[in-house]
Design a protein around this motif. Structure first.
Motif, PDB file in Angstrom:
ATOM      1  N   VAL A 173      94.410  42.467  30.953  1.00  0.00           N
ATOM      2  CA  VAL A 173      94.667  43.697  30.198  1.00  0.00           C
ATOM      3  C   VAL A 173      95.852  44.451  30.791  1.00  0.00           C
ATOM      4  O   VAL A 173      96.764  44.892  30.075  1.00  0.00           O
ATOM      5  CB  VAL A 173      93.406  44.579  30.166  1.00  0.00           C
ATOM      6  N   MET A 174      95.851  44.615  32.129  1.00  0.00           N
ATOM      7  CA  MET A 174      96.956  45.311  32.774  1.00  0.00           C
ATOM      8  C   MET A 174      98.263  44.554  32.584  1.00  0.00           C
ATOM      9  O   MET A 174      99.322  45.159  32.341  1.00  0.00           O
ATOM     10  CB  MET A 174      96.663  45.490  34.265  1.00  0.00           C
ATOM     11  N   LEU A 175      98.203  43.225  32.675  1.00  0.00           N
ATOM     12  CA  LEU A 175      99.409  42.428  32.488  1.00  0.00           C
ATOM     13  C   LEU A 175      99.931  42.566  31.066  1.00  0.00           C
ATOM     14  O   LEU A 175     101.139  42.698  30.842  1.00  0.00           O
ATOM     15  CB  LEU A 175      99.107  40.969  32.826  1.00  0.00           C
ATOM     16  N   LEU A 176      99.021  42.507  30.094  1.00  0.00           N
ATOM     17  CA  LEU A 176      99.425  42.615  28.696  1.00  0.00           C
ATOM     18  C   LEU A 176     100.094  43.961  28.433  1.00  0.00           C
ATOM     19  O   LEU A 176     101.125  44.040  27.751  1.00  0.00           O
ATOM     20  CB  LEU A 176      98.201  42.439  27.801  1.00  0.00           C
ATOM     21  N   THR A 177      99.529  45.021  28.993  1.00  0.00           N
ATOM     22  CA  THR A 177     100.105  46.358  28.796  1.00  0.00           C
ATOM     23  C   THR A 177     101.490  46.453  29.411  1.00  0.00           C
ATOM     24  O   THR A 177     102.434  46.981  28.799  1.00  0.00           O
ATOM     25  CB  THR A 177      99.179  47.411  29.410  1.00  0.00           C
ATOM     26  N   SER A 178     101.629  45.942  30.618  1.00  0.00           N
ATOM     27  CA  SER A 178     102.916  46.000  31.307  1.00  0.00           C
ATOM     28  C   SER A 178     103.971  45.151  30.599  1.00  0.00           C
ATOM     29  O   SER A 178     105.118  45.567  30.419  1.00  0.00           O
ATOM     30  CB  SER A 178     102.746  45.538  32.754  1.00  0.00           C
ATOM     31  N   LEU A 179     103.588  43.954  30.166  1.00  0.00           N
ATOM     32  CA  LEU A 179     104.533  43.069  29.489  1.00  0.00           C
ATOM     33  C   LEU A 179     104.959  43.658  28.146  1.00  0.00           C
ATOM     34  O   LEU A 179     106.141  43.592  27.769  1.00  0.00           O
ATOM     35  CB  LEU A 179     103.898  41.691  29.299  1.00  0.00           C
ATOM     36  N   ARG A 180     104.032  44.244  27.429  1.00  0.00           N
ATOM     37  CA  ARG A 180     104.366  44.842  26.131  1.00  0.00           C
ATOM     38  C   ARG A 180     105.324  46.020  26.312  1.00  0.00           C
ATOM     39  O   ARG A 180     106.244  46.227  25.506  1.00  0.00           O
ATOM     40  CB  ARG A 180     103.086  45.283  25.432  1.00  0.00           C
ATOM     41  N   SER A 181     105.134  46.775  27.387  1.00  0.00           N
ATOM     42  CA  SER A 181     106.031  47.891  27.669  1.00  0.00           C
ATOM     43  C   SER A 181     107.447  47.386  27.950  1.00  0.00           C
ATOM     44  O   SER A 181     108.433  47.967  27.468  1.00  0.00           O
ATOM     45  CB  SER A 181     105.496  48.694  28.851  1.00  0.00           C
ATOM     46  N   VAL A 233     107.016  41.495  18.968  1.00  0.00           N
ATOM     47  CA  VAL A 233     106.446  40.252  19.504  1.00  0.00           C
ATOM     48  C   VAL A 233     104.927  40.376  19.542  1.00  0.00           C
ATOM     49  O   VAL A 233     104.384  41.362  20.052  1.00  0.00           O
ATOM     50  CB  VAL A 233     107.003  39.966  20.917  1.00  0.00           C
ATOM     51  N   ARG A 234     104.216  39.363  19.010  1.00  0.00           N
ATOM     52  CA  ARG A 234     102.757  39.329  19.044  1.00  0.00           C
ATOM     53  C   ARG A 234     102.308  38.551  20.281  1.00  0.00           C
ATOM     54  O   ARG A 234     102.715  37.417  20.492  1.00  0.00           O
ATOM     55  CB  ARG A 234     102.202  38.671  17.784  1.00  0.00           C
TER      56      ARG A 234
END
Length: 469
Positions: free
Chosen positions: A38-46, A56-57
């Protein structure tokens, strides 16, 4: 957050996605790293939004179809992904259809005590040293190399990005190239890897087992980073070799062979499955192919007719401990030894891709119909030819073959009312005919009619009764 982004290479991953204009990306995590997803997904999306790639999905994948070290192309296809970002340890097997980007992660490593241990080991041995390592320590190898003698050779981690069908070319033809578990190194021609001492950095695991089994003729020293100590005791791995030799001898007595599909993503898996079918047929035995995801004793116990299973998977998941299974499980290399009568010279091949060569061709004629000595049964045995008569509708042989199989199954049912003993049946149909339970009876005389429910249709990514992405 800084250490987290550095460990998971968030910025490099975002740059990779944006530079290739990817729109649907699958993020594959092993179970022990899901807590960070979850933290990785949030950081990467940012990071992607800052790079004007907010459309990007990103899809998080867990519970992989097969081993977590391989790229799960089956799971990625359910979301129509353009690419897979693989996190954590990997066997670095070549993919068959999807490009992949690997993020190994970064484990803590104390450089100074490691450098001293490596220098001590190199000084105490007359052989030159090659340093191999688990991929989570790849980031620290350049710093370590600067603190040891230049005579010590270091393996290099393969590039993080792979494309199906892409092959690494060896630029220097005067050097022999070795590649294993995502590591690659060269040594001068005229020398072999047995002339070197292998210094492994990492704990015991599938990657280390792969190295020990493949280079079992080498002297190997292991450095355990968690304990900061050297370990030269690899006796347990020599016992593994003895166990594998026993399984090869046991496989020679098999009549019915099951081929387990352990990967749908490693390049060349279909070729090896077909090669194993030809190999079993040339040995006069019957083969059945099974696709069941991750095998376990309960699953394989549903097929007691199989005397042995051949597991087609990546190099790091190939060695299944089959002590709890009803039948032994061997690798394609061990099947080649068992069913072609080759003598085991001590060489061991973990990667099935290396079997796709002319030297391991299965197009040779069948083995001589002479009695052979079975170490398992303790005497000479004759291998019967279990192959069906070739199908040929013009001369009626196909009908004859079916009649013969049915007749043999009925005779076996009369002879063994409680089911045939292990190794006596020559076809799976014989086991099925002798079983007390053979599946649902669709023609029972029950007064209550059976009710059938139509299940969902479509793909898991979006069934027909669901809204598409």
């Amino acid at each position: 957050m800084g250490d987290f982004e550095w460990c998971y290479e968030i910025e490099a991953t975002a740059e990779f996605i944006s530079s290739r204009n990817l729109k649907r990306v699958a993020l594959q995590f092993p179970d022990h790293l899901l807590k960070d997803s979850v933290m990785l997904l949030t950081s990467l999306r940012s990071k992607l939004q800052a790079a004007a790639c907010g459309d990007v999905r990103l899809f998080v994948m867990a519970d992989t179809t097969y081993g977590s070290c391989c790229v799960d192309e089956v799971g990625a296809s359910h979301v129509a992904a353009d690419c897979v970002i693989h996190y954590g340890h990997t066997c670095r097997s070549a993919t068959s259809s999807l490009p992949a980007y690997f993020v190994f992660g970064k484990a803590e490593l104390a450089i100074s005590p490691l450098a001293r241990a490596l220098a001590t080991c190199a000084a105490a041995n007359s052989k030159p040293v090659i340093v191999l390592f688990s991929l989570e320590y790849a980031y620290a190898m350049h710093q370590l190399q600067q603190q040891v003698s230049p005579e010590v050779r270091f393996a290099q981690a393969m590039p993080s990005f792979t494309i199906p069908g892409d092959k690494e070319e060896d630029e220097d033809c005067r050097q022999a190239r070795y590649c294993i578990g995502g590591l690659v190194w060269n040594i001068p021609q005229g020398h072999t890897v047995d002339d070197y001492l292998l210094f492994w950095i990492g704990s015991d695991g599938p990657a280390f087992t792969n190295v020990v089994m493949t280079f079992n003729g080498c002297q190997i020293v292991r450095y355990l980073p968690d304990d900061n100590r050297l370990d030269t005791d690899i006796v347990q791995h020599s016992r593994v070799l003895k166990r594998r030799y026993y399984l090869v001898e046991k496989a020679k007595d098999a009549n019915i062979v099951g081929i387990l599909v352990g990967t749908l993503g490693v390049a060349g898996y279909l070729h090896v499955i077909n090669q194993m079918k030809e190999l079993v047929a040339a040995a006069g035995k019957k083969a059945y192919t099974f696709v069941m995801g991750k095998p376990n004793p309960a699953k394989l116990a549903n097929f007691p007719e199989c005397d042995v299973f051949i597991y087609v998977s990546c190099a790091e998941t190939a060695l299944l401990d089959s002590k709890e299974f009803l039948s032994p499980i061997i690798t394609p290399f061990e099947a080649t030894l068992a069913f072609t009568g080759r003598q085991w010279t001590g060489e061991y091949v973990m990667e099935f891709g290396k079997l796709i060569t002319s030297s391991f061709s299965t197009s040779n004629k069948k083995q001589d119909q002479e009695a052979r000595f079975s170490f398992i049964q303790g005497g000479y045995v004759e291998d019967s030819d279990l192959q069906e008569v070739p199908r040929n509708e013009e001369d009626g042989k196909e009908v004859l073959a079916l009649a013969q199989i049915t007749e043999k199954a009925l005779l076996l049912q009369n002879k063994y009312p409680n089911g045939p003993s292990k190794g006596l049946a020559t076809y799976a149909a014989e086991f099925l005919a002798a079983r007390s339970y053979t599946g649902l009876d669709m023609h029972n005389n029950c007064s209550k009619p059976e009710t059938f429910v139509v299940g969902r249709t479509g793909r898991a990514a979006g069934y027909q009764d669901e809204t598409n992405y």
